[in-house]
Scaffold this active site. Structure first.
Site, mmCIF file in Angstrom:
data_model
loop_
_atom_site.group_PDB
_atom_site.id
_atom_site.type_symbol
_atom_site.label_atom_id
_atom_site.label_comp_id
_atom_site.label_asym_id
_atom_site.label_seq_id
_atom_site.Cartn_x
_atom_site.Cartn_y
_atom_site.Cartn_z
ATOM 1 C CD GLU A 1 2.062 -0.337 -4.431
ATOM 2 O OE1 GLU A 1 3.225 -0.336 -4.891
ATOM 3 O OE2 GLU A 1 1.179 0.442 -4.793
ATOM 4 C CB CYS B 1 5.201 1.788 -7.860
ATOM 5 S SG CYS B 1 3.460 1.489 -7.646
#
Ligand code: ADP
Length: 491
Positions: free
Chosen positions: A264, A298
């Site tokens: 990720e 993010c």
């Protein structure tokens, strides 16, 4: 060894949750006393604690411990594992205030955000406790008479997780929850900025009944620990959340042992507001998507694309609301934005702003280190941006709203997709045909439509392109920790 509670901004109800040792094989281990690493409060610069600087050999020992633990843990029924995970989640809720205090002290986010994170983190344990009971196989119809085709789903085995500092609790439970539910054992290397939350979670996991060799936490030298985890043939799976550069490097290091990977990685989220959007709804979402965790997520809005007809109104409102944000030590009441994690984060933002301004961008608000000094940065709005500036292709990871004006749907789609990353995108419009068109055409793993609150335990979290591999949370997340075995049986 418990810490002096006075060093912490807030007194803990259970000071025993603070650990300065690694959790290995059911024991707290301190390592070499001369090689310990400080944990710094980013709001004050004060040293909160020291944790061991473990390396290759201790990590290899943790891998051996995990290997020994695997058979007994995978032999438990899904229901037995479920009960333990539920209890762990419950303990997280019961100790939420202490966990939030620890998290804010080492990470900097405001206390209310920290307590939301603790609830979010516990939700993954609850969710995967349920999934543990539903890891089912399949019986397929054979094309040949006299055969039965069976599919088993089995735990992948010894797993490793390398986690970031921006969500020190949730990025651990989102990996450890499904791993334990699936019958895997796991070693976690938390980020060097935020080991105390990880160690407190290990404490509660053990109280809940997770055996001490089933979930271990090793702190220290990232590269050495990473190398031991990547190079080991015993470790069959690595789950990583962090930067694209490190993810890419870990992927290469896992190639020789052909490990299963979940990555990720970085994002560059477009936040697109069309003229027909509900401006107040879009503004609320933008404040969340931009300034939550000081812009250090993010899935933060990295590029804010606003259609010409609504551009000035949105920019004015954004300036007004951003100016009103309360900046300060996250452990104080009413603070909406804490410090950035460290000086490197500040320098990165300054470099991006300098580059943009030197190419014609205009800072409409902020742009400097905050008057609090240290790693506090003013919430910033920058306008008149173009796609060739660094800020358009790099992850800002800070409290800087970058505004772009666009005219047509085709234009903004092209701009939004002109990124190597593909994690989250946001879309604000009332036109349902456009919602479908845009949602399908955006090259992103997740699309928020008229909302920025997309993270929860039920939705599959993850990205495409340079944003990574695999999905976390959701009914799909457990697959990352399972292998599919096919049995062809002559009857
Ligand atoms: P950031 O730049 O936001 O700190 P990183 O990708 O560097 O993001 O960090 C995410 C995690 O990766 C942290 O736990 C960090 O310690 C770890 N990490 C960084 N470099 C390496 C490396 N060379 N090997 C293994 N882990 C690493």
């Amino acid at each position: 060894m418990n810490l002096n509670a006075l060093e912490f901004p807030r007194t803990l109800v259970r000071p025993e949750l603070l650990h300065q040792e690694c959790w290995l094989n059911g024991q707290w281990q301190g390592g070499d006393p001369d090689k310990r690493l400080p944990v710094i409060n980013p709001a004050t610069g004060a040293i909160l604690a020291h944790v061991p600087n473990m390396g290759y050999s201790v990590t290899s020992q943790a891998i051996a411990n995990a290997q020994s633990a695997l058979a007994a843990w995978r032999a438990r029924t899904g229901k037995q594992r479920s009960v333990i995970l539920k209890r762990w989640a419950q303990l997280m809720h019961e100790n939420a205030d202490d966990l939030s205090n620890i998290l804010t002290a080492e990470q900097g986010k405001p206390l209310n955000e920290a307590s939301s994170e603790i609830a979010y983190a516990a939700s993954f344990l609850d969710w995967f406790a349920e999934e543990a009971k539903r890891i089912d196989g399949d019986i397929l119809q054979s094309p040949v008479s006299g055969q039965r085709l069976l599919v088993l789903r089995q735990p992948i085995g010894v797993c490793a997780a390398i986690t970031p500092w921006n969500f020190p609790a949730a990025m651990i439970t989102r990996k450890v929850g499904p791993a334990l539910a699936a019958g895997c054992v796991i070693i976690v290397k938390p980020a060097e900025h935020t080991p105390l939350t990880a160690l407190a979670l290990a404490h509660l996991a053990y109280e809940a009944g997770v055996p001490g060799d089933v979930f271990q936490v090793v702190t220290g030298e990232p590269e050495e620990i990473g190398n031991a985890l990547c190079e080991s043939d015993i470790v069959r799976k690595l789950s990583f959340t962090g930067s694209t550069d490190v993810g890419r490097m870990l992927m290469a290091k896992c190639a020789p042992t052909v490990k299963k990977l979940s990555l990720e990685l970085g994002g560059n989220a477009p936040f697109i507001v069309f003229d027909d959007a509900d401006l107040d709804e879009a503004m609320d979402a933008l404040m969340l998507a931009k300034f939550r965790n000081s812009g250090q997520t993010c899935i933060c809005a990295n590029r804010v694309f606003v259609q010409s007809g609504i551009y000035s109104a949105l920019a004015d409102k954004l300036i007004e609301r951003t100016r009103a944000l309360k900046i300060g030590d996250g452990s104080a009441e009413g603070i909406q934005q804490g410090p950035l994690i460290d000086g490197r984060a500040i320098r990165k933002i300054q470099a991006l702003l300098e580059d943009a301004v030197s190419h014609g961008a205009r800072i409409a608000l902020g742009g400097h280190v905050h008057e609090n000094g240290g790693t506090f940065f003013e919430p910033t709005i920058i306008q008149d941006l173009s796609k060739d500036m660094r800020i358009s292709s790099e992850e800002i990871f800070g409290p800087v709203a970058a505004l772009y004006r666009f005219d047509t749907e085709a234009d903004v789609l092209e701009l939004a997709n002109a990124s190597k990353c593909g994690l989250a995108a946001y879309l604000f419009t009332r036109d349902h045909a456009r919602i479908w068109r845009m949602s399908e055409a955006l090259e992103y793993g997740m699309v928020g439509v008229n909302t920025a609150a997309i993270s929860n335990e039920v939705g599959p979290f993850g990205g495409i392109k340079h944003s990574g591999l695999g999905r976390e949370g959701s009914k799909y997340g457990i697959d990352e920790y399972l292998e599919t075995k096919y049995i062809c049986m002559k009857v």
